[in-house]
Design a protein around this motif. Sequence first.
Motif, PDB file in Angstrom:
ATOM      1  N   GLY A  18       0.845  -1.130   0.253  1.00  0.00           N
ATOM      2  CA  GLY A  18      -0.018   0.006  -0.079  1.00  0.00           C
ATOM      3  C   GLY A  18       0.960   1.217  -0.170  1.00  0.00           C
ATOM      4  N   PHE A  19       0.492   2.339  -0.562  1.00  0.00           N
ATOM      5  CA  PHE A  19       1.013   3.389  -0.652  1.00  0.00           C
ATOM      6  C   PHE A  19       0.370   4.625  -1.017  1.00  0.00           C
ATOM      7  N   ILE A  20       0.947   5.938  -0.892  1.00  0.00           N
ATOM      8  CA  ILE A  20       0.255   6.992  -1.128  1.00  0.00           C
ATOM      9  C   ILE A  20       0.829   8.165  -1.867  1.00  0.00           C
ATOM     10  N   THR A  21      -0.001   8.880  -2.949  1.00  0.00           N
ATOM     11  CA  THR A  21       0.728   9.809  -3.699  1.00  0.00           C
ATOM     12  C   THR A  21      -0.009  11.084  -3.225  1.00  0.00           C
ATOM     13  N   ASP A  22       0.306  12.104  -3.831  1.00  0.00           N
ATOM     14  CA  ASP A  22      -0.487  13.413  -3.863  1.00  0.00           C
ATOM     15  C   ASP A  22      -1.726  13.336  -4.707  1.00  0.00           C
ATOM     16  N   ARG A  23      -1.742  11.988  -5.484  1.00  0.00           N
ATOM     17  CA  ARG A  23      -2.930  11.821  -6.274  1.00  0.00           C
ATOM     18  C   ARG A  23      -3.987  10.945  -5.800  1.00  0.00           C
ATOM     19  N   ALA A  24      -3.505   9.907  -5.165  1.00  0.00           N
ATOM     20  CA  ALA A  24      -4.209   8.811  -4.702  1.00  0.00           C
ATOM     21  C   ALA A  24      -3.572   7.751  -3.742  1.00  0.00           C
ATOM     22  N   ARG A  25      -4.395   6.893  -3.191  1.00  0.00           N
ATOM     23  CA  ARG A  25      -4.036   5.735  -2.383  1.00  0.00           C
ATOM     24  C   ARG A  25      -4.105   4.686  -3.324  1.00  0.00           C
ATOM     25  N   TYR A  26      -3.134   3.556  -3.091  1.00  0.00           N
ATOM     26  CA  TYR A  26      -3.151   2.208  -3.538  1.00  0.00           C
ATOM     27  C   TYR A  26      -2.964   1.371  -2.596  1.00  0.00           C
ATOM     28  N   ASP A  27      -3.593   0.320  -2.944  1.00  0.00           N
ATOM     29  CA  ASP A  27      -3.581  -0.862  -2.008  1.00  0.00           C
ATOM     30  C   ASP A  27      -3.557  -2.132  -3.136  1.00  0.00           C
ATOM     31  N   PHE A  28      -2.175  -2.844  -3.180  1.00  0.00           N
ATOM     32  CA  PHE A  28      -2.455  -4.085  -4.231  1.00  0.00           C
ATOM     33  C   PHE A  28      -1.928  -5.321  -3.673  1.00  0.00           C
ATOM     34  N   SER A  29      -2.188  -6.531  -3.892  1.00  0.00           N
ATOM     35  CA  SER A  29      -1.580  -7.541  -3.715  1.00  0.00           C
ATOM     36  C   SER A  29      -0.825  -8.047  -5.056  1.00  0.00           C
ATOM     37  N   ILE A  30       0.264  -8.586  -4.913  1.00  0.00           N
ATOM     38  CA  ILE A  30       0.993  -9.225  -6.077  1.00  0.00           C
ATOM     39  C   ILE A  30       1.307 -10.601  -5.790  1.00  0.00           C
ATOM     40  N   VAL A  31       0.788 -11.436  -6.681  1.00  0.00           N
ATOM     41  CA  VAL A  31       0.638 -12.915  -6.284  1.00  0.00           C
ATOM     42  C   VAL A  31       2.021 -13.306  -7.483  1.00  0.00           C
ATOM     43  N   PHE A  32       3.078 -13.830  -6.918  1.00  0.00           N
ATOM     44  CA  PHE A  32       4.011 -14.478  -7.735  1.00  0.00           C
ATOM     45  C   PHE A  32       3.932 -15.943  -8.003  1.00  0.00           C
ATOM     46  N   PHE A  37       2.966 -18.352 -17.260  1.00  0.00           N
ATOM     47  CA  PHE A  37       4.366 -18.197 -17.850  1.00  0.00           C
ATOM     48  C   PHE A  37       5.145 -17.135 -17.046  1.00  0.00           C
ATOM     49  N   GLY A  38       4.890 -17.429 -15.441  1.00  0.00           N
ATOM     50  CA  GLY A  38       5.682 -16.505 -14.659  1.00  0.00           C
ATOM     51  C   GLY A  38       5.311 -15.118 -14.474  1.00  0.00           C
ATOM     52  N   LYS A  39       4.388 -14.793 -15.147  1.00  0.00           N
ATOM     53  CA  LYS A  39       3.796 -13.302 -14.918  1.00  0.00           C
ATOM     54  C   LYS A  39       2.927 -13.188 -13.569  1.00  0.00           C
ATOM     55  N   PRO A  40       3.363 -12.194 -12.772  1.00  0.00           N
ATOM     56  CA  PRO A  40       2.533 -12.126 -11.570  1.00  0.00           C
ATOM     57  C   PRO A  40       1.255 -11.672 -11.578  1.00  0.00           C
ATOM     58  N   LEU A  41       0.391 -11.765 -10.915  1.00  0.00           N
ATOM     59  CA  LEU A  41      -1.103 -11.552 -10.772  1.00  0.00           C
ATOM     60  C   LEU A  41      -0.963 -10.251  -9.994  1.00  0.00           C
ATOM     61  N   VAL A  42      -1.440  -9.182 -10.505  1.00  0.00           N
ATOM     62  CA  VAL A  42      -1.593  -7.811  -9.906  1.00  0.00           C
ATOM     63  C   VAL A  42      -2.943  -7.559  -9.514  1.00  0.00           C
ATOM     64  N   ILE A  43      -3.356  -7.273  -8.288  1.00  0.00           N
ATOM     65  CA  ILE A  43      -4.732  -7.317  -7.872  1.00  0.00           C
ATOM     66  C   ILE A  43      -5.061  -6.034  -7.172  1.00  0.00           C
ATOM     67  N   CYS A  44      -5.841  -5.158  -7.577  1.00  0.00           N
ATOM     68  CA  CYS A  44      -6.231  -3.801  -6.983  1.00  0.00           C
ATOM     69  C   CYS A  44      -7.025  -4.177  -5.708  1.00  0.00           C
ATOM     70  N   MET A  45      -6.628  -3.972  -4.481  1.00  0.00           N
ATOM     71  CA  MET A  45      -7.492  -4.554  -3.482  1.00  0.00           C
ATOM     72  C   MET A  45      -8.553  -3.491  -3.294  1.00  0.00           C
ATOM     73  N   GLN A  46      -8.958  -2.246  -3.912  1.00  0.00           N
ATOM     74  CA  GLN A  46      -9.856  -1.413  -3.816  1.00  0.00           C
ATOM     75  C   GLN A  46     -11.007  -1.484  -4.651  1.00  0.00           C
ATOM     76  N   THR A  47     -10.584  -2.196  -5.891  1.00  0.00           N
ATOM     77  CA  THR A  47     -11.495  -2.167  -7.093  1.00  0.00           C
ATOM     78  C   THR A  47     -11.749  -3.546  -7.380  1.00  0.00           C
ATOM     79  N   GLY A  48     -10.731  -4.804  -7.065  1.00  0.00           N
ATOM     80  CA  GLY A  48     -10.868  -6.009  -7.476  1.00  0.00           C
ATOM     81  C   GLY A  48     -10.555  -6.290  -8.736  1.00  0.00           C
ATOM     82  N   LYS A  49     -10.190  -5.141  -9.524  1.00  0.00           N
ATOM     83  CA  LYS A  49      -9.516  -5.363 -10.943  1.00  0.00           C
ATOM     84  C   LYS A  49      -8.129  -6.193 -10.723  1.00  0.00           C
TER      85      LYS A  49
END
Length: 96
Positions: A18-32, A37-49
């Motif tokens: 989780g991190f914050i910038t001047d524009r927004a707050r971000y909460d992600f999980s990254i599944v390795f 093909f070894g690509k991580p699954l990046v999930i936005c915890m706020q939107t579920g995208k």
Amino acid sequence: MFEQLYDVSEQTNVHFVGFITDRARYDFSIVFTNQFFGKPLVICMQTGKSTLFCLEDLSNLDDLQQAFLLQDPKAAEELQSFLMSRLPSLDVRDQY
């Protein structure tokens, strides 16, 4: 009736960030994982995208904006910068 394509269990590493910038707050999980093909699954915890991304995929800012429904191009640049420090680089041969 359905035809099963795969059924795999594995131990994975998951990073919650989780991190914050001047524009927004971000909460992600990254599944390795070894799947996709070894690509991580990046999930936005706020939107579920979620999406599969590696370092090379981040070069297309439009894809990042679309994947996470980011309206502000500057916010997409901030997220791109952050993810560049977290995602692995994959050789094209590794992907196919």
